[in-house]
Write a protein that holds these residues in place. Structure first.
Motif, short mmCIF file in Angstrom:
data_model
loop_
_atom_site.label_atom_id
_atom_site.label_comp_id
_atom_site.label_asym_id
_atom_site.label_seq_id
_atom_site.Cartn_x
_atom_site.Cartn_y
_atom_site.Cartn_z
N ILE A 74 0.82 -1.20 0.00
CA ILE A 74 0.00 0.00 0.00
C ILE A 74 0.87 1.26 0.00
CG2 ILE A 74 -1.75 1.31 1.29
CD1 ILE A 74 -2.79 -1.36 2.34
N ILE A 75 0.48 2.22 -0.82
CA ILE A 75 1.14 3.53 -0.86
C ILE A 75 0.06 4.59 -0.67
CG2 ILE A 75 3.06 2.78 -2.32
CD1 ILE A 75 1.59 3.95 -4.71
N ALA A 76 0.46 5.83 -0.52
CA ALA A 76 -0.51 6.90 -0.30
C ALA A 76 -0.12 8.15 -1.07
CB ALA A 76 -0.61 7.22 1.19
N PHE A 77 -1.16 8.89 -1.52
CA PHE A 77 -0.95 10.14 -2.24
C PHE A 77 -1.74 11.25 -1.56
CE2 PHE A 77 0.35 7.18 -5.43
CZ PHE A 77 1.24 7.87 -6.25
N GLN A 78 -1.20 12.45 -1.62
CA GLN A 78 -1.92 13.64 -1.18
C GLN A 78 -1.48 14.81 -2.05
OE1 GLN A 78 -1.18 15.24 2.81
NE2 GLN A 78 -3.37 15.61 3.03
N ASN A 79 -2.44 15.60 -2.52
CA ASN A 79 -2.14 16.72 -3.41
C ASN A 79 -1.34 16.29 -4.63
OD1 ASN A 79 -3.40 18.66 -1.72
ND2 ASN A 79 -1.58 18.70 -0.41
N GLY A 80 -1.65 15.09 -5.12
CA GLY A 80 -1.01 14.62 -6.33
C GLY A 80 0.39 14.08 -6.15
N GLU A 81 0.87 13.99 -4.92
CA GLU A 81 2.22 13.50 -4.68
C GLU A 81 2.21 12.34 -3.69
OE1 GLU A 81 4.74 16.66 -3.43
OE2 GLU A 81 4.55 17.78 -5.30
N LYS A 82 3.14 11.41 -3.88
CA LYS A 82 3.24 10.29 -2.97
C LYS A 82 3.77 10.77 -1.62
CE LYS A 82 6.20 6.83 -3.64
NZ LYS A 82 6.80 5.60 -4.16
N MET A 83 3.20 10.21 -0.54
CA MET A 83 3.61 10.61 0.79
C MET A 83 4.01 9.40 1.62
SD MET A 83 -0.11 11.43 2.55
CE MET A 83 0.62 11.83 4.13
N ASN A 84 4.60 9.65 2.77
CA ASN A 84 5.01 8.58 3.67
C ASN A 84 3.79 7.78 4.11
OD1 ASN A 84 5.47 7.54 6.59
ND2 ASN A 84 7.53 7.86 5.79
N ILE A 85 3.83 6.46 3.94
CA ILE A 85 2.66 5.64 4.22
C ILE A 85 2.29 5.65 5.70
CG2 ILE A 85 4.06 3.54 4.43
CD1 ILE A 85 0.47 3.81 3.06
N HIS A 86 3.29 5.70 6.58
CA HIS A 86 3.00 5.69 8.01
C HIS A 86 2.34 7.00 8.45
CE1 HIS A 86 5.05 1.93 8.39
NE2 HIS A 86 6.13 2.43 7.83
N THR A 87 2.78 8.11 7.86
CA THR A 87 2.14 9.39 8.13
C THR A 87 0.69 9.37 7.66
OG1 THR A 87 4.25 10.55 7.88
CG2 THR A 87 2.25 11.88 7.70
N ALA A 88 0.48 8.79 6.47
CA ALA A 88 -0.87 8.71 5.92
C ALA A 88 -1.78 7.86 6.80
CB ALA A 88 -0.81 8.13 4.50
N ILE A 89 -1.26 6.72 7.27
CA ILE A 89 -2.07 5.85 8.13
C ILE A 89 -2.41 6.54 9.44
CG2 ILE A 89 -2.05 3.69 9.45
CD1 ILE A 89 -0.32 2.51 7.18
N ASN A 90 -1.44 7.25 10.01
CA ASN A 90 -1.70 7.97 11.26
C ASN A 90 -2.77 9.04 11.07
OD1 ASN A 90 0.15 6.48 12.76
ND2 ASN A 90 1.86 7.88 12.32
N GLU A 91 -2.73 9.74 9.93
CA GLU A 91 -3.73 10.76 9.65
C GLU A 91 -5.11 10.12 9.51
OE1 GLU A 91 -3.56 14.13 9.49
OE2 GLU A 91 -1.53 13.90 10.28
N PHE A 92 -5.15 8.97 8.86
CA PHE A 92 -6.41 8.26 8.68
C PHE A 92 -6.99 7.84 10.05
CE2 PHE A 92 -8.55 4.10 8.35
CZ PHE A 92 -9.62 4.45 7.54
N LYS A 93 -6.13 7.34 10.93
CA LYS A 93 -6.58 6.93 12.26
C LYS A 93 -7.12 8.10 13.06
CE LYS A 93 -3.57 2.89 12.73
NZ LYS A 93 -2.39 2.31 13.45
N LYS A 94 -6.47 9.26 12.95
CA LYS A 94 -6.93 10.45 13.66
C LYS A 94 -8.34 10.84 13.23
CE LYS A 94 -2.36 12.53 14.41
NZ LYS A 94 -1.47 13.65 14.02
N LYS A 95 -8.58 10.77 11.92
CA LYS A 95 -9.90 11.15 11.40
C LYS A 95 -10.96 10.14 11.80
CE LYS A 95 -8.20 13.74 7.42
NZ LYS A 95 -8.12 13.86 5.96
N LYS A 96 -10.56 8.86 11.91
CA LYS A 96 -11.50 7.83 12.32
C LYS A 96 -11.90 8.01 13.78
CE LYS A 96 -12.58 4.39 10.42
NZ LYS A 96 -13.79 4.02 9.67
N ASN A 97 -10.95 8.49 14.58
CA ASN A 97 -11.22 8.71 16.00
C ASN A 97 -11.96 10.03 16.18
OD1 ASN A 97 -9.81 6.38 16.59
ND2 ASN A 97 -7.87 7.44 16.90
#
Length: 412
Positions: free
Chosen positions: A389-412
């Motif tokens: 799994i990889i992640a993109f934001q604003n059209g650019e690839k980003m650190n996957i762990h940062t992306a997962i942490n951001e996703f968890k924050k929004k879920k909480n």
């Protein structure tokens, strides 16, 4: 007035010295340095077959490769970690390359399977996390060389080549030469497949100590299986030695030519004309597994080898030019574009790609929901064992762990 003319003349001479060497032979004055490492040696035989030892096969191919490079490229300096049957500590091999400021490090090895299992074919490896038990076993076997060194526990900071736990250090290792290493590895496999007519076992990654310490693009080649009688006999023939060395040599020339063109816009490297069709096949057929930071429980494994068919091209990655983080599954990479009905896609629809470092990277299952993408990856794991799994934001690839942490924050 005379002084002014002299000043102008001096400036012109200075500009000529800056500009004209770029168009003459001095542009190529710096040697391209390649270090060729014949694995094992001396009291370390490597894998042992019925009629031969790995150390001798490795040395023959390494010396033959070095001679081919010397004959074809007078601007290349070839350095061997060993040119005879002697034992060289594993870390010393990398030191030799680092001290020479090498441009490439090529380590030559021969594969083997235990318990009378048989297999055929050549593979090429780069540094990374082993994504299968089979890959880990290859790394364990090659790294066990350090057990021949009396001070290995001190020299390698307690690394145990037979313990899976020791290989955790490779999980998040950032190798700035990974892109070049993977590209060279794919070129080698292309030659093995097309010009050498060998079974292509693909490009893989694992935690090799000899590659970990080298500060340049580095690959480890497994020529074939000494544990398979038919293949062992081939590896011990002049035909086998010459064929495999020529394949690596052609890959090296292609890599060097591309390197020169990228740096200067021109190249004087000439690739041999015979079997020229094998140098530039119409379709790339090696899937390359590129390691990225992924979740710890990634169970990705091997690499498939299927041919491509001509069809409509796959569309470029859909735009993600907003703040929404989009997760995607990277299923494979290629050095050239794939078609929509390429067999390596195994029937997947809605596949897209993005291009990074000159390599086409194909993705599937885009969604802002990480859990959904994770479930999709599990569903396709049997067909795409190297998917991650990889992640993109604003059209650019980003650190996957940062992306997962951001996703968890929004879920909480």
């Amino acid at each position: 007035m005379e002084l002014r003319r002299l000043n102008i003349l001096h400036r012109l001479i200075f500009l000529c010295l800056l500009v004209f060497p770029l168009h003459g032979s001095k542009a190529w004055a710096k040697d391209f340095v390649v270090v060729i490492d014949a694995g094992h040696g001396g009291h370390d035989p490597g894998a042992v077959g019925r009629i031969s030892k790995e150390k001798n096969i490795n040395l023959k191919v390494a010396l033959r490769l070095g001679n081919l490079i010397k004959q074809s490229s007078d601007d290349v300096k070839v350095i061997y970690t060993r040119s005879k049957d002697v034992f060289i500590p594993l870390d010393r091999r990398a030191e030799i390359a680092n001290e020479a400021n090498a441009d490439l490090f090529i380590s030559i090895h021969t594969n083997a399977l235990a318990k009378n299992k048989t297999a055929t074919g050549a593979s090429t490896w780069t540094l990374g996390l082993a994504k299968s038990d089979a890959n880990l076993e290859v790394a364990k076997r090659e790294n066990s060389v350090i057990l021949y060194e009396s001070d290995y526990k001190t020299r390698y900071a307690g690394f145990n080549p037979n313990s899976a736990e020791s290989y955790i250090i490779f999980e998040f290792m950032q190798d700035k030469y990974m892109e070049q290493s993977v590209h060279l590895a794919s070129l080698v496999q292309k030659q093995f497949r097309h010009s050498c007519k060998r079974v292509d076992r693909g490009v893989h990654q694992a935690g090799f100590l000899v590659l970990k310490a080298s500060a340049m693009p580095s690959i480890l080649v497994e020529l074939g299986f000494i544990s398979t009688p038919e293949e062992e006999r081939y590896l011990n023939t002049e035909e086998g030695t010459n064929n495999l060395a020529r394949g690596i040599h052609r890959a090296f020339l292609t890599y060097k030519r591309e390197h020169e063109i990228r740096l200067t816009g021109a190249s004087r490297t000439i690739i041999p004309a015979d079997n020229e069709d094998s140098l530039q096949p119409k379709q790339e057929t090696t899937q390359v597994a590129v390691y990225e930071e992924v979740e710890k429980n990634d169970s990705s494994t091997g690499i498939s080898q299927l041919t491509a068919e001509v069809s409509r091209p796959i569309v470029v990655e859909s735009a993600t030019n907003d703040n929404i983080i989009t997760f995607k599954i990277q299923i494979l990479t290629s050095s050239s574009p794939l078609s929509k009905n390429d067999k390596r896609l195994k029937g997947l629809k809605d596949v897209e790609y993005y291009k990074e470092g000159g390599i086409f990277k194909y993705t599937y299952g885009a969604s802002p929901d990480y859990n959904k993408v994770l479930r999709t990856r599990r569903n396709i794991a049997a067909q795409f064992k190297d998917a991650f799994i990889i992640a993109f934001q604003n059209g650019e690839k980003m650190n996957i762990h940062t992306a997962i942490n951001e996703f968890k924050k929004k879920k909480n």
